[in-house]
Design an enzyme around this catalytic site. Structure first.
Site, short mmCIF file in Angstrom:
data_model
loop_
_atom_site.label_atom_id
_atom_site.label_comp_id
_atom_site.label_asym_id
_atom_site.label_seq_id
_atom_site.Cartn_x
_atom_site.Cartn_y
_atom_site.Cartn_z
N LYS A 1 0.86 -1.19 0.00
CA LYS A 1 0.00 0.00 0.00
C LYS A 1 0.90 1.24 0.00
O LYS A 1 1.13 1.87 1.03
CB LYS A 1 -0.90 -0.03 1.25
CG LYS A 1 -2.37 -0.09 0.90
CD LYS A 1 -3.24 -0.28 2.10
CE LYS A 1 -4.35 0.72 2.20
NZ LYS A 1 -5.26 0.76 1.07
N1 PMP Z 1 -7.68 -2.79 -3.75
C1 PMP Z 1 -7.16 -1.57 -3.57
C2 PMP Z 1 -6.56 -0.87 -4.73
C3 PMP Z 1 -7.19 -0.98 -2.29
O1 PMP Z 1 -6.68 0.24 -2.11
C4 PMP Z 1 -7.79 -1.67 -1.22
C5 PMP Z 1 -7.86 -1.05 0.14
N2 PMP Z 1 -6.71 -1.36 0.86
C6 PMP Z 1 -8.31 -2.94 -1.47
C7 PMP Z 1 -8.24 -3.48 -2.75
C8 PMP Z 1 -8.96 -3.73 -0.36
O2 PMP Z 1 -8.01 -4.11 0.59
P1 PMP Z 1 -8.41 -4.40 2.09
O3 PMP Z 1 -9.53 -5.37 2.05
O4 PMP Z 1 -7.19 -4.95 2.69
O5 PMP Z 1 -8.82 -3.10 2.70
#
Ligand code: PMP
Length: 297
Positions: free
Chosen positions: A153
């Protein structure tokens, strides 16, 4: 919206008032996007504030720092303790928690040897609302995994999310769907995607997507609830033959799709597997889910 004059944030080892924080204009991550962050939720459960999948989120944060060569020595345990303390100091239980690691002052392109760590929390409803979404395929693709670490991230990666969101919102849609560099369906700008076809779920495999923690929670729950789910690449044309679809993410939770481009998903939301998973996910985050076999219609 995010803070007031009493809000406390964690900043480089101390709990301080948000209004007193200063970030240098020479902060390397502000210029080049080489910061890493997380998006985490805490829920007000019968046992008090409970941060959902805290360890998995902090593992991902530490992995991001490592691949970006950002010095970061906090353990998962320390990070979880800071998170709970921050919630307590802000008198919050149902909250969104945002840890962020940025670099020190440096205008070169080599990762600086100093890093700054802040953590904020605020009350935040479901990021994409609770109505079925009208989604448009973006002209922007997700970043190529050969050009960056897509599973981390990293702040700079989010220019892709901002571009696609701006694009589709300016055309009157709610959210963007992005394809990967090979033209397969990848994910939303800030959430993963699932489709239902003939009582079975499909979601793109890891590799070209952010491996969401909500996505893996949903896959685990499907296995426990005897719902058939497969990680598999699919095209936009195949997506437009699905019965139903939904997005998953920490901020968005589980949210159904009404349509993709001109295609309206034919199955009503309530009888869909996504709707059942949305309800089960709510129970799961509150620690109230009783595992049971679902009768999928
Ligand atoms: N895809 C993207 C591009 C994201 O930014 C996120 C948010 N983190 C997710 C998927 C979903 O991830 P998570 O379930 O870990 O929040």
């Amino acid at each position: 919206m995010y803070y007031n004059e009493n809000t406390i944030v964690y900043h480089n080892g101390e709990f301080v008032k948000a209004k007193d924080i200063q970030i240098s204009p020479y902060n390397q991550s502000l210029h080049y996007g080489n910061g890493v962050f997380e998006g985490i939720r805490s829920y007000d459960t019968d046992c008090g504030a409970k941060i959902f999948k805290a360890e998995a989120h902090y593992k991902r944060l530490k992995h991001g720092a490592k691949v970006m060569s950002i010095p970061f020595n906090y353990s998962e345990k320390e990070l979880i303790a800071i998170s709970y303390k921050l919630l307590e100091l802000n008198n919050l239980k149902d909250a969104y928690i945002r840890p962020l690691i940025t670099m020190g002052e440096d205008m070169s392109l080599k990762s600086n040897t100093q890093s700054l760590f802040t953590m904020q929390c605020w009350e935040w409803g479901q990021y994409m609302g609770d109505q079925l979404l009208r989604v448009k395929t973006s002209k922007f693709q997700r970043p190529n995994p050969k050009s960056c670490f897509v599973e981390a991230k990293v702040t700079g990666h989010y220019t892709n999310s901002v571009l696609s969101t701006n694009e589709v919102k300016s055309l009157g849609y709610d959210e963007a769907l992005l394809l990967d560099m090979n033209g397969y369906v990848a994910e939303c700008s800030g959430a993963n995607v699932f489709m239902e076809k003939d009582n079975k779920l499909y979601t793109p495999p890891k590799g070209n997507i952010m491996p969401g923690i909500t996505r893996s929670t949903i896959i685990e729950m499907c296995k426990e609830e005897n719902i058939s789910v497969e990680e598999k690449l699919f095209t936009l044309e195949e997506f437009k033959e699905a019965d139903s679809a939904f997005f998953t993410g920490t901020a968005a939770e589980v949210i159904g799709l009404k349509s993709i481009d001109e295609y309206v998903f034919p199955k009503d939301w309530k009888p869909s597997i996504g709707f059942q998973l949305m309800r089960l996910y709510k129970e799961e985050v509150l620690g109230k889910r009783h595992k049971k076999i679902l009768a999928v219609k």
